[in-house]
Design an enzyme around this catalytic site. Structure first.
Site, mmCIF file in Angstrom:
data_model
loop_
_atom_site.group_PDB
_atom_site.id
_atom_site.type_symbol
_atom_site.label_atom_id
_atom_site.label_comp_id
_atom_site.label_asym_id
_atom_site.label_seq_id
_atom_site.Cartn_x
_atom_site.Cartn_y
_atom_site.Cartn_z
ATOM 1 N N ARG A 31 0.905 -1.245 0.083
ATOM 2 C CA ARG A 31 -0.010 0.331 -0.641
ATOM 3 C C ARG A 31 1.007 1.959 -0.041
ATOM 4 O O ARG A 31 0.707 1.991 -1.056
ATOM 5 C CB ARG A 31 -1.073 -0.293 1.270
ATOM 6 C CG ARG A 31 -1.860 -1.285 0.983
ATOM 7 C CD ARG A 31 -3.048 -1.593 2.102
ATOM 8 N NE ARG A 31 -3.874 -2.104 2.453
ATOM 9 C CZ ARG A 31 -4.137 -3.459 1.808
ATOM 10 N NH1 ARG A 31 -2.672 -4.067 1.869
ATOM 11 N NH2 ARG A 31 -5.724 -4.075 1.975
ATOM 12 N N GLY A 73 -1.665 -11.798 -4.824
ATOM 13 C CA GLY A 73 -3.419 -11.397 -4.925
ATOM 14 C C GLY A 73 -3.254 -10.027 -4.812
ATOM 15 O O GLY A 73 -4.204 -9.638 -5.085
ATOM 16 N N ARG A 117 -7.290 -17.570 -9.347
ATOM 17 C CA ARG A 117 -7.639 -17.090 -7.927
ATOM 18 C C ARG A 117 -8.663 -15.748 -8.583
ATOM 19 O O ARG A 117 -8.540 -15.175 -9.484
ATOM 20 C CB ARG A 117 -6.477 -16.302 -7.675
ATOM 21 C CG ARG A 117 -6.204 -17.548 -6.893
ATOM 22 C CD ARG A 117 -4.655 -16.964 -5.523
ATOM 23 N NE ARG A 117 -4.708 -15.840 -4.982
ATOM 24 C CZ ARG A 117 -5.108 -15.228 -4.060
ATOM 25 N NH1 ARG A 117 -3.342 -14.939 -3.844
ATOM 26 N NH2 ARG A 117 -5.009 -14.320 -2.556
ATOM 27 N N GLN A 134 -8.610 -7.302 0.467
ATOM 28 C CA GLN A 134 -8.248 -6.697 -1.443
ATOM 29 C C GLN A 134 -9.720 -6.758 -1.803
ATOM 30 O O GLN A 134 -9.618 -5.170 -2.976
ATOM 31 C CB GLN A 134 -7.908 -8.494 -1.826
ATOM 32 C CG GLN A 134 -6.392 -8.225 -0.759
ATOM 33 C CD GLN A 134 -6.286 -9.640 -1.683
ATOM 34 O OE1 GLN A 134 -6.547 -10.316 -2.579
ATOM 35 N NE2 GLN A 134 -4.745 -9.966 -1.182
ATOM 36 N N ASP A 194 -3.877 -15.453 7.367
ATOM 37 C CA ASP A 194 -2.999 -16.370 6.954
ATOM 38 C C ASP A 194 -2.344 -16.414 7.752
ATOM 39 O O ASP A 194 -1.315 -17.298 7.429
ATOM 40 C CB ASP A 194 -2.131 -14.755 6.358
ATOM 41 C CG ASP A 194 -3.240 -13.925 5.151
ATOM 42 O OD1 ASP A 194 -3.722 -14.339 4.293
ATOM 43 O OD2 ASP A 194 -2.713 -12.673 5.275
ATOM 44 N N LYS A 208 -6.847 -19.274 -1.593
ATOM 45 C CA LYS A 208 -5.397 -18.273 -1.373
ATOM 46 C C LYS A 208 -4.187 -18.384 -2.790
ATOM 47 O O LYS A 208 -5.031 -19.541 -3.133
ATOM 48 C CB LYS A 208 -5.355 -18.774 -0.193
ATOM 49 C CG LYS A 208 -6.297 -18.529 1.375
ATOM 50 C CD LYS A 208 -5.873 -16.247 1.228
ATOM 51 C CE LYS A 208 -7.604 -15.657 1.819
ATOM 52 N NZ LYS A 208 -7.059 -14.498 1.538
ATOM 53 N N ARG A 268 -5.626 -24.224 0.969
ATOM 54 C CA ARG A 268 -5.437 -24.016 2.226
ATOM 55 C C ARG A 268 -5.949 -24.599 3.465
ATOM 56 O O ARG A 268 -5.171 -26.007 4.220
ATOM 57 C CB ARG A 268 -5.060 -22.358 2.835
ATOM 58 C CG ARG A 268 -3.538 -21.583 2.005
ATOM 59 C CD ARG A 268 -3.121 -20.448 2.667
ATOM 60 N NE ARG A 268 -2.081 -19.918 1.739
ATOM 61 C CZ ARG A 268 -1.981 -18.510 2.615
ATOM 62 N NH1 ARG A 268 -2.715 -17.835 3.343
ATOM 63 N NH2 ARG A 268 -0.757 -18.307 1.129
ATOM 64 N N ARG A 303 2.819 -19.777 2.768
ATOM 65 C CA ARG A 303 2.700 -19.695 4.133
ATOM 66 C C ARG A 303 2.634 -21.461 4.479
ATOM 67 O O ARG A 303 3.233 -22.019 6.193
ATOM 68 C CB ARG A 303 1.273 -19.507 4.387
ATOM 69 C CG ARG A 303 1.243 -17.766 4.115
ATOM 70 C CD ARG A 303 1.038 -16.866 4.998
ATOM 71 N NE ARG A 303 0.672 -15.670 4.413
ATOM 72 C CZ ARG A 303 1.747 -15.137 4.854
ATOM 73 N NH1 ARG A 303 2.831 -14.697 6.478
ATOM 74 N NH2 ARG A 303 1.142 -13.850 4.819
HETATM 75 O O1 SPQ Z 1 -1.676 -10.872 -1.628
HETATM 76 P P1 SPQ Z 1 -2.120 -12.463 -0.850
HETATM 77 O O2 SPQ Z 1 -1.446 -13.121 -2.285
HETATM 78 O O3 SPQ Z 1 -3.733 -12.562 -1.245
HETATM 79 O O4 SPQ Z 1 -1.378 -12.737 0.047
HETATM 80 C C1 SPQ Z 1 -2.330 -13.494 1.305
HETATM 81 C C2 SPQ Z 1 -1.267 -13.856 2.284
HETATM 82 O O5 SPQ Z 1 -1.147 -15.099 2.809
HETATM 83 O O6 SPQ Z 1 -0.618 -13.664 2.259
HETATM 84 C C3 SPQ Z 1 -3.222 -14.518 0.937
HETATM 85 F F1 SPQ Z 1 -3.226 -15.660 0.129
HETATM 86 O O7 SPQ Z 1 -2.974 -12.550 2.308
HETATM 87 C C4 SPQ Z 1 -3.728 -11.348 2.143
HETATM 88 C C5 SPQ Z 1 -4.954 -11.707 3.121
HETATM 89 O O8 SPQ Z 1 -5.332 -13.113 2.722
HETATM 90 C C6 SPQ Z 1 -3.188 -9.971 2.279
HETATM 91 C C7 SPQ Z 1 -4.448 -9.271 1.851
HETATM 92 C C8 SPQ Z 1 -3.801 -7.829 1.629
HETATM 93 O O9 SPQ Z 1 -2.941 -7.321 2.125
HETATM 94 O O10 SPQ Z 1 -5.197 -6.970 1.807
HETATM 95 C C9 SPQ Z 1 -5.822 -9.578 3.180
HETATM 96 C C10 SPQ Z 1 -5.906 -10.485 2.345
HETATM 97 O O11 SPQ Z 1 -6.745 -11.233 1.380
HETATM 98 P P2 SPQ Z 1 -8.189 -11.059 1.621
HETATM 99 O O12 SPQ Z 1 -8.495 -12.089 -0.095
HETATM 100 O O13 SPQ Z 1 -8.981 -12.070 2.719
HETATM 101 O O14 SPQ Z 1 -8.861 -9.649 1.172
#
Ligand code: SPQ
Length: 436
Positions: free
Chosen positions: A31, A98, A126, A173, A319, A346, A350, A392
């Site tokens: 961010r 993601g 995804r 996200q 996570d 994810k 997982r 992870r």
């Molecule tokens: O970025 P990415 O690949 O989605 O990473 C993960 C992780 O385990 O590091 C999930 F796989 O974290 C996300 C988290 O699960 C990071 C995140 C964020 O920075 O906003 C939010 C979470 O995802 P979500 O889908 O619940 O918003």
């Protein structure tokens, strides 16, 4: 797979002790680069995570014409502002990340450039509709496979209108992508979540000078706000620290101090779970209440018991669930994890992956549609574990090796560098300290 992609980890049941400063928070690092690039002028970031995912984010904004210079964990951004970005000559590759892809979709929708966002095999599977759906309702021009559900996606930035959106899943996200789009939309954008997810975007918007309202689980902002470059300090990533917190909690005689680790209330579910399981958790210092709270905490071993983990706490530890599942194998009684179906989308599924790999170690674990049921305590044995290219899962396997009878082989351990490049160095430092 080549032989060099398998790492054998064997520790002969050590005690782990010491003090560590884990690398910068992944969510906040992404961010900081994004907001520093949207804003006009200079932004300095300290404590940036040099993980692969965050480096992808830097590369992408450079392609958009933003000047970004990195010297280790210090980053200097000098941006002409979102409305003066250049159309990139190449596709914007988000790799495994993601967060990069989903937040970028929101940002690009309100920009003036046309671009294509791609990712690796895992990211291309995804779901993106959760983000592209509301963005299209705001007027975004996004096209791609599965009616915008999968990368690669083409985004043509343009005029957007504000939205009042109730999210079907609690996701930082999705919330962030909509807020980024809302920043350049006409009128008010309002997002409602079923449970509050991490609020780093909201906090950082304020730091960059935006006005944003947070009331319970509703976040709103008016479009047309211009951000100004500023200074960002990134605290340590509690999701990375969680691996060593779990190790300290479950290994007899162990105790670890975590310095300058993030303590944002929307991320501390792991601390609440450790306390409820009976681990000793002490908050030694706490700073920075208004931006990103952080501090020093100590986690020490104690007799652990199984608990139920469900409901609103899930987004605050989503996570951490793979390492919590390993921890649960060492708790007396049954641990039930519910309401965590998000784990299935994810970097890998997982729920399935954790259940399969812990079963190989001899754990008593079964998967459910939305979680896992683990009965302990169970002595674990060595085995050959897959990481599935999921950082992870790779770290869960390495921490398991601290308590197994016999070695653990981890397939494709290099994926750990996605979020924790010096994981094995810090792990061996904690073990050495006890031998000193
Ligand atoms: O970025 P990415 O690949 O989605 O990473 C993960 C992780 O385990 O590091 C999930 F796989 O974290 C996300 C988290 O699960 C990071 C995140 C964020 O920075 O906003 C939010 C979470 O995802 P979500 O889908 O619940 O918003």
């Amino acid at each position: 797979m080549t032989v060099s992609e398998v790492k054998t980890v064997q520790f002969n049941k050590p005690v782990i002790k010491g003090s560590i400063k884990v690398p910068g928070d992944k969510s906040i690092s992404h961010r900081a680069i994004m907001l520093g690039s949207i804003a006009t002028g200079k932004t300095s970031v300290k404590g940036f995570l040099e993980g692969e995912d965050c480096l992808r984010t830097i590369d992408i904004f450079k392609q958009l014409g933003v000047s970004i210079e990195r010297n280790g964990t210090d980053v200097l951004i000098d941006s002409p502002g979102i409305h003066n970005w250049k159309t990139p000559d190449v596709e914007l590759y988000a790799g495994n990340s993601g967060t990069t892809a989903r937040l970028l979709l929101g940002i690009l929708s309100g920009s003036r450039v046309k671009s294509v966002v791609t990712g690796d095999d895992s990211l291309s599977k995804r779901p993106m509709k959760r983000v592209t759906g509301p963005l299209q309702l705001m007027g975004a021009s996004i096209s791609g496979a599965g009616e915008g559900d999968f990368l690669p996606l083409t985004i043509k930035g343009g005029a957007l209108k504000g939205i009042d959106y109730e999210m079907p899943v609690a996701s930082a996200q999705v919330k962030s992508a909509i807020l980024f789009a809302g920043l350049n939309a006409d009128g008010l954008t309002s997002v409602k979540e079923s449970a509050v997810s991490r609020d780093h975007t909201e906090r950082m918007f304020k730091l960059f000078g935006a006005t944003i309202q947070q009331e319970g689980n509703v976040v709103s902002l008016h479009g047309g706000q211009n951000l100004k470059g500023t200074n960002v300090v990134v605290p340590g990533d509690i999701s990375s620290a969680a691996f060593f917190m779990a190790a300290a909690a479950m290994i007899k005689g162990s105790s670890i101090e975590f310095v300058d680790v993030g303590l944002n209330p929307t991320r501390i579910g792991i601390i609440k779970v450790l306390e409820r399981m009976g681990a000793t958790v002490e908050i030694l210092e706490k700073y920075g209440e208004n931006e990103e709270p952080y501090g020093t905490i100590r986690v020490s071993n104690s007799h652990l018991r199984g608990i139920v983990i469900e409901g609103d706490i899930i987004p605050t530890l989503i996570d951490e669930l793979p390492i919590i599942a390993l921890l649960a194998t060492q708790c007396e009684g049954v641990t039930v994890i519910k309401d965590a179906e998000e784990l299935r989308v994810k970097e890998t599924d997982r729920i399935a992956a954790v259940t399969d790999e812990l079963t190989k170690l001899g754990a008593q674990i079964e998967s459910t549609e939305d979680g896992m049921i683990i009965t302990g305590p169970t002595p674990l044995k060595g085995a050959n574990l897959k990481s599935y290219g999921d950082h992870r899962l790779g770290m869960m396997a390495a921490i398991a090796a601290l308590i197994t009878e016999g070695s653990v082989q981890i397939e494709n351990p290099s994926c750990i560098a996605i979020s924790y490049p010096n994981f094995f160095e810090q792990l061996s430092d904690l073990i050495k300290k006890d031998e000193d």
